[in-house]
Design an enzyme around this catalytic site. Structure first.
Site, PDB file in Angstrom:
ATOM      1  N   HIS A 215     -16.680  64.278 -91.064  1.00 37.39           N
ATOM      2  CA  HIS A 215     -16.029  63.448 -90.048  1.00 37.39           C
ATOM      3  C   HIS A 215     -16.611  62.034 -90.125  1.00 37.39           C
ATOM      4  O   HIS A 215     -17.648  61.819 -90.743  1.00 37.39           O
ATOM      5  CB  HIS A 215     -16.262  64.022 -88.641  1.00 37.39           C
ATOM      6  CG  HIS A 215     -17.706  64.020 -88.258  1.00 37.39           C
ATOM      7  ND1 HIS A 215     -18.571  65.051 -88.603  1.00 37.39           N
ATOM      8  CD2 HIS A 215     -18.465  63.101 -87.610  1.00 37.39           C
ATOM      9  CE1 HIS A 215     -19.788  64.768 -88.171  1.00 37.39           C
ATOM     10  NE2 HIS A 215     -19.759  63.580 -87.568  1.00 37.39           N
TER      11      HIS A 215
ATOM     12  N   HIS B 147     -18.899  55.981 -91.865  1.00 34.68           N
ATOM     13  CA  HIS B 147     -19.228  56.754 -93.057  1.00 34.68           C
ATOM     14  C   HIS B 147     -18.990  58.241 -92.796  1.00 34.68           C
ATOM     15  O   HIS B 147     -18.827  58.652 -91.658  1.00 34.68           O
ATOM     16  CB  HIS B 147     -20.699  56.533 -93.444  1.00 34.68           C
ATOM     17  CG  HIS B 147     -21.645  57.076 -92.416  1.00 34.68           C
ATOM     18  ND1 HIS B 147     -21.963  56.393 -91.256  1.00 34.68           N
ATOM     19  CD2 HIS B 147     -22.319  58.262 -92.348  1.00 34.68           C
ATOM     20  CE1 HIS B 147     -22.792  57.124 -90.536  1.00 34.68           C
ATOM     21  NE2 HIS B 147     -23.027  58.260 -91.173  1.00 34.68           N
TER      22      HIS B 147
END
Length: 176
Positions: A37, A119
């Protein structure tokens, strides 16, 4: 209420591509692909009343859906690497969504979050040398995902653990 954070889910096909980057780095604890995620805002451990307020306020977010691309592999920690991640290509829509969530959390009395660097964490590192990580990145750094559509963001909960899941979707918020 468990530990909370908001995030963008990674589609299964993109997760499969990321999972092919696993391996070749000693001391790495690889994240399971179903737990990939992009964290938007870490909330932390809150009481039930605060969790309800967060859920209510996030439901008022009105932002358009957008597209994202993962572009490159890098590490956090400098000379003492602690994580390897896939970087998210710059996106104004993503930054605006995150900034709105940051304002909501601060209005609810939660402290300011550190600088946002979007990220996807691939692995947490323990005792990996900077040389090993540099070699790994040299081999995999040119990674680029297919562009994917982001139709919603979610409020995840997690248990207090070593990290990497499992995560539970507590609420999903569609984007326009």
């Amino acid at each position: 209420m468990p530990r909370l954070f908001t995030a963008i889910e990674i589609p299964p096909d993109v997760g499969l591509g990321l999972s092919l980057l696993r391996g070749g780095l000693s001391g790495a604890r690889w994240i399971d692909p179903e737990n990939y995620h992009v964290t938007l805002r870490f909330v932390g451990d809150v009481d039930d009343a605060t969790a309800r307020d967060i859920m209510l306020m996030l439901g008022q977010v009105r932002r358009p859906a957008f597209d994202l691309t993962l572009d490159g592999i890098d590490q956090f920690g400098g000379h003492k690497p602690r994580a390897v991640f896939a970087a998210v290509k710059a996106s104004a829509a993503l930054m605006e969504l995150q900034a709105e969530q940051e304002r909501i959390m601060q209005r609810l009395g939660l402290g300011a979050e550190r600088n946002f660097k979007p990220h996807v964490t691939l692995a947490r590192l323990r005792d990996a040398s900077s040389r090993q990580v540099a070699d790994y990145l040299a081999m995999r750094g040119p990674y680029r995902s297919p562009t994917f559509h982001v139709p919603r963001f979610v409020l995840f909960s997690s248990r207090d653990s070593v990290g990497g899941g499992p995560y539970l979707v507590e609420a999903a918020y569609p984007l326009l």
